[in-house]
Design an enzyme around this catalytic site. Structure first.
Site, PDB file in Angstrom:
ATOM      1  NE  ARG A   1      -2.782  -3.769  -1.548  1.00  0.00           N
ATOM      2  CZ  ARG A   1      -2.231  -4.596  -0.669  1.00  0.00           C
ATOM      3  NH1 ARG A   1      -0.928  -4.552  -0.459  1.00  0.00           N
ATOM      4  NH2 ARG A   1      -2.965  -5.461   0.003  1.00  0.00           N
TER       5      ARG A   1
ATOM      6  CE  LYS B   1      -7.284  -2.457   5.461  1.00  0.00           C
ATOM      7  NZ  LYS B   1      -7.880  -2.423   4.124  1.00  0.00           N
TER       8      LYS B   1
ATOM      9  NE  ARG C   1      -3.556  -2.199   2.670  1.00  0.00           N
ATOM     10  CZ  ARG C   1      -3.198  -3.408   3.086  1.00  0.00           C
ATOM     11  NH1 ARG C   1      -1.967  -3.632   3.511  1.00  0.00           N
ATOM     12  NH2 ARG C   1      -4.062  -4.395   3.083  1.00  0.00           N
TER      13      ARG C   1
ATOM     14  CE1 TYR D   1      -7.205  -3.632  -3.633  1.00  0.00           C
ATOM     15  CE2 TYR D   1      -5.436  -4.945  -4.582  1.00  0.00           C
ATOM     16  CZ  TYR D   1      -5.870  -3.820  -3.907  1.00  0.00           C
ATOM     17  OH  TYR D   1      -4.957  -2.864  -3.522  1.00  0.00           O
TER      18      TYR D   1
ATOM     19  CG  HIS E   1      -5.322   0.982  -3.525  1.00  0.00           C
ATOM     20  ND1 HIS E   1      -4.547   1.089  -2.395  1.00  0.00           N
ATOM     21  CD2 HIS E   1      -6.089  -0.114  -3.350  1.00  0.00           C
ATOM     22  CE1 HIS E   1      -4.845   0.112  -1.571  1.00  0.00           C
ATOM     23  NE2 HIS E   1      -5.783  -0.644  -2.131  1.00  0.00           N
TER      24      HIS E   1
ATOM     25  CG  HIS F   1      -7.229  -9.582  -0.570  1.00  0.00           C
ATOM     26  ND1 HIS F   1      -7.059  -9.418  -1.925  1.00  0.00           N
ATOM     27  CD2 HIS F   1      -7.121  -8.340  -0.044  1.00  0.00           C
ATOM     28  CE1 HIS F   1      -6.866  -8.131  -2.195  1.00  0.00           C
ATOM     29  NE2 HIS F   1      -6.894  -7.465  -1.071  1.00  0.00           N
TER      30      HIS F   1
END
Length: 188
Positions: free
Chosen positions: A135, A64, A41, A167, A132, A158
């Site tokens: 990524r 995160k 990230r 994603y 983003h 995930h």
């Protein structure tokens, strides 16, 4: 918040690197190169210092998830060597021109990283891009080359393979192809 996409086309990636070099600096190009080659990230990338890249490995604790992560970067060894040769060990990889309250150098902000990428992307006609996207681009191309969704899911932390595929935009690609195949020539 708008949804951003991975950069699927390799030629677009090359053009974006050229645009970043033209409109920005070596820092801006390396931000993009690292971002599309490590899968971190942007918030985690911006906290990195030169000393965090030892023997072409990044070692960090993700902000995160709070999980420790090690990422090998031997595949971009030359980019790393060229970029960090003039940095001190305690320098941020992505230094800002601004100083903090103590007069110390600080890293660029997420907003600044977004502006850097967005300006260069717009200049070459790429839309739906944000920080983003780096990524997601990493994930998209990793999956396309390996078809290993399980490892990618683990790398991204995930909860399921379907989350990972959605994603990185694979579900949409498959859906688009399926519709095109199923409906092609149907009503001619």
């Amino acid at each position: 918040m708008k949804t951003v996409e991975p950069i699927r086309n390799i030629e677009d990636i090359k053009e974006l690197k050229k645009s970043l070099a033209y409109y920005g600096s070596n820092r801006d190009v390396f931000l993009f190169v690292l971002g599309i080659n490590c899968g971190l990230r942007v918030g985690d990338m911006l906290t990195l210092k030169k000393k965090d890249i030892k023997d072409y490995q990044l070692k960090l604790k993700e902000s995160k998830t709070k999980k420790n992560k090690t990422i090998t970067l031997l595949h971009i060894k030359n980019d790393i060597d060229d970029y960090i040769k003039f940095l001190n060990d305690d320098d941020y990889l992505f230094k800002s021109n601004k100083l903090n309250q103590d007069g110390q150098q600080k890293a660029i902000s997420r907003v600044q990283a977004y502006r850097i990428l967005n300006k260069s992307a717009e200049s070459i006609g790429i839309s739906d891009i944000g920080t983003h996207s780096m990524r997601k681009t990493f994930g998209y191309h990793y999956y396309k080359r390996t078809n290993d969704v399980a490892l990618l899911m683990d790398l991204f932390n995930h909860s399921s393979q379907s989350v990972t595929l959605r994603y990185i935009g694979i579900n949409q690609d498959v859906l688009n192809q399926s519709i095109t195949t199923a409906m092609s020539g149907l009503y001619d």
